[in-house]
Design a protein around this motif. Structure first.
Motif, short mmCIF file in Angstrom:
data_model
loop_
_atom_site.label_atom_id
_atom_site.label_comp_id
_atom_site.label_asym_id
_atom_site.label_seq_id
_atom_site.Cartn_x
_atom_site.Cartn_y
_atom_site.Cartn_z
N TYR A 1 -3.15 -9.20 0.39
CA TYR A 1 -2.99 -7.76 0.67
C TYR A 1 -4.17 -7.21 1.46
CZ TYR A 1 -2.28 -2.78 -0.23
OH TYR A 1 -2.11 -1.43 -0.09
N LEU A 2 -5.39 -7.55 1.02
CA LEU A 2 -6.58 -6.99 1.68
C LEU A 2 -6.84 -7.62 3.03
CD1 LEU A 2 -8.97 -6.65 -1.40
CD2 LEU A 2 -7.89 -4.81 -0.11
N PRO B 1 -3.25 -1.94 -12.45
CA PRO B 1 -4.64 -2.42 -12.31
C PRO B 1 -5.05 -2.76 -10.89
CG PRO B 1 -3.53 -3.49 -14.16
CD PRO B 1 -2.47 -2.75 -13.40
N SER B 2 -4.08 -3.04 -10.03
CA SER B 2 -4.43 -3.41 -8.65
C SER B 2 -5.16 -2.28 -7.93
CB SER B 2 -3.16 -3.78 -7.86
OG SER B 2 -2.58 -4.96 -8.37
N ARG B 3 -4.85 -1.05 -8.29
CA ARG B 3 -5.52 0.08 -7.63
C ARG B 3 -7.03 0.04 -7.89
NH1 ARG B 3 -3.68 4.99 -5.80
NH2 ARG B 3 -1.59 4.52 -6.60
N ASN C 1 3.52 -2.98 -4.97
CA ASN C 1 4.32 -2.40 -6.06
C ASN C 1 3.45 -2.01 -7.24
OD1 ASN C 1 6.68 -2.75 -4.61
ND2 ASN C 1 7.23 -4.69 -5.60
N ASP C 2 2.44 -2.83 -7.55
CA ASP C 2 1.55 -2.51 -8.66
C ASP C 2 0.73 -1.26 -8.34
OD1 ASP C 2 0.55 -3.35 -11.29
OD2 ASP C 2 -1.36 -3.57 -10.25
N ILE C 3 0.31 -1.11 -7.09
CA ILE C 3 -0.41 0.10 -6.69
C ILE C 3 0.47 1.33 -6.84
CG2 ILE C 3 -1.46 1.29 -4.72
CD1 ILE C 3 -2.38 -1.44 -3.71
N ALA C 4 1.74 1.20 -6.45
CA ALA C 4 2.68 2.32 -6.55
C ALA C 4 2.89 2.74 -8.00
CB ALA C 4 4.02 1.94 -5.91
#
Length: 512
Positions: free
Chosen positions: A446-447, A486-488, A479-482
């Motif tokens: 992602y990054l 914890p990904s945020r 999806n986890d950010i949305a």
């Protein structure tokens, strides 16, 4: 935006009607306690006291222990306060809030504890310091900002000399905003009901956001009730364990930690991977929890991101409440800067300088304090007025890059991800597919796409994965950010590492 605290500050004065004002204000507080959230009431209203009431002028003066609270009382809480006062006295009354002065005594005769000014108290300030322009045009008022600084002597250690709790880190000196509201409210609840509310309380967030401050504040507040409190960093916990093993005194070590009523562990993420330390902490955790004690932990990441931590510890960390502390927003940064100054200095430092620092320094609270400290020290030594121009010149190398991580190299991103999750860079590129590696690898995908600006095929080649796998990994993180998962927080922590200059990971240390 938070208004300057000097907006309606009046000097408190004695008044023969003070007892009436006190009685009126106590009734107002009783009314407000029913209609105001517990966190807001405890933070902004509980420590206030009626000073004087002038029925002819329809004015009541109220003392506020913390000068920073004045803008909040006059802003967000103003309508509720004026409505309650009007209901008590039978008509509209103007409320003036006055910051407490040294030596102010409460109605019970006990001196009110003053909030320290940690930032400026350590500046060795001369009364003959510079005059600073704060206005425009001829005849501008000039103020010696440094002569207004309140010098606080170092406090003597509390009962039980050698306490590691910092006297400056209390709830009174903690600036609450939207970014730390949950953590602050949960910390207060732990103090009121140790062992019952949120056990364990797990605070996590990036560097310099107030985790340690809250741990110390909890320690001070609980100690004031007479309960036994132990505060240590995870490093100290490990070192004491090593020393107890070396001296064959492990029973003493266990007696010390397992009998604590409240145990505060800072930077708990560093015990991950140390098998003997994890084993000892596991039994310490169980002993305290089963005896009704309170455990409060802080970390730079949530338990789920501590991939090399034993599952049995990770699950226990998630038993209670997990509270995220995020970087302060613009308004909170301004409030933090103003809270570091006495009320006199707030009026002397131009608001546009405070706005400039709050706008440019966004990463964490420590950099905010350091920037203000550096600016004022430079102004004093160079005999220059505090202006936006001077701030831009002095702080040009302190202004942190934005949180987007733009311009980060792929290598720096991979090293930062590996450091954050406690894995090796080579593991991110290997064929292993176990959970401890899959999550960091997907974060890398992602990054590398978002911050490294690599194409999806380039990301796949770097991590030895095909195009479909990369797309799936990026989608999992997105999806986890949305979901505000914890990904945020992980992305924020990794970007902070990249911004600070990622380096190769050190060799793992042997466990005791």
């Amino acid at each position: 935006m938070v208004s300057p605290a000097s907006a309606t500050v009046a000097a408190p004065r004695s008044d023969p009607q003070a007892p009436d004002a006190h009685l009126i204000w106590q009734r107002v507080l009783s009314r407000l306690q029913l209609n105001t959230g517990e966190a807001h009431f405890d933070t902004y209203l509980r420590g206030t006291r009626g000073l004087a009431y002038d029925a002819g002028a329809s004015v009541i003066r109220v003392m506020v222990a913390n000068p920073f609270h004045v803008p909040w009382l006059e802003g967000k809480l103003s309508s509720a306060i004026h409505a309650a006062v009007a209901e008590i006295v039978g008509g509209p009354v103007r409320v003036e809030f006055c910051p407490a002065v040294a030596g102010t005594v409460q109605p019970d005769g006990q001196p009110r504890r003053q909030r320290p000014a940690p930032l400026l108290a350590e500046l060795e300030v001369s009364r003959a310091a510079i005059d600073v322009d704060v206005g425009g045009g001829g005849g501008r008022p000039r103020h010696d900002i440094f002569s207004a600084v309140v010098q606080h002597p170092r406090s003597a250690p509390p009962a039980g000399a050698g306490s590691p709790l910092n006297v400056r880190y209390t709830f009174d000196s903690f600036v609450m905003g939207q970014s730390n509201r949950l953590a602050h409210a949960a910390s207060l609840a732990v103090v009121d009901h140790p062992g019952n509310a949120y056990n364990p309380l797990f605070l996590y967030g990036g560097v310099g956001l107030g985790k340690t401050h809250l741990l110390h504040a909890i320690g001070h507040a609980v100690a004031d009730t007479g309960e036994d409190v132990i505060y240590v960093s995870s490093e100290t916990f490990t070192n004491e364990l090593i020393e107890s093993i070396r001296q064959h005194r492990t029973d003493d070590f266990r007696l010390k930690f397992r009998n604590a009523r409240v145990l505060l562990i800072d930077d708990v993420q560093f015990i991950a991977g140390k098998e003997r330390t994890e084993e000892e902490f596991f039994h310490t955790f169980n002993a305290i929890h089963e005896s009704g004690g309170q455990i409060v932990l802080s970390s730079d990441r949530p338990p789920r991101a501590m991939t090399i931590l034993e599952d049995r510890l990770r699950s226990r960390f998630e038993w209670g409440l997990i509270a995220d502390i995020q970087p302060p927003d613009y308004e909170t940064r301004i409030a933090i800067l103003r809270s570091k100054l006495t009320s006199q200095v707030v009026g002397a430092v131009p608001s546009d300088v405070i706005d400039f620092i709050a706008e440019k320094v966004q990463s964490n609270i420590r950099e905010l304090e350091g920037s203000l400290n550096r600016l004022l020290a430079h102004a004093r030594h160079m005999q220059q007025p505090v202006t936006v121009g001077l701030a831009a010149k002095v702080l040009h190398d302190l202004v942190a890059p934005g949180p987007s991580g733009r311009g980060a190299t792929p290598g720096a991103i991979l090293v930062a991800v590996a450091r954050y999750y406690g894995v090796k860079v080579d593991d991110l590129k290997a064929r292993a597919r176990h959970k401890q590696i899959v999550e960091p690898r997907q974060m890398s995908m992602y990054l590398l796409r978002e911050d490294g600006h690599l194409s999806t095929p380039d990301v796949g080649r770097l991590l030895n994965r095909d195009h479909t796998t990369v797309l799936h990994g990026m989608k999992q993180v997105a999806n986890d950010i949305a979901r505000d998962g914890p990904s945020r927080a992980a992305i924020r922590g990794i970007r902070e590492i990249v911004a600070g200059g990622a380096v190769e990971l050190p060799a793992p240390r042997d466990d005791p």
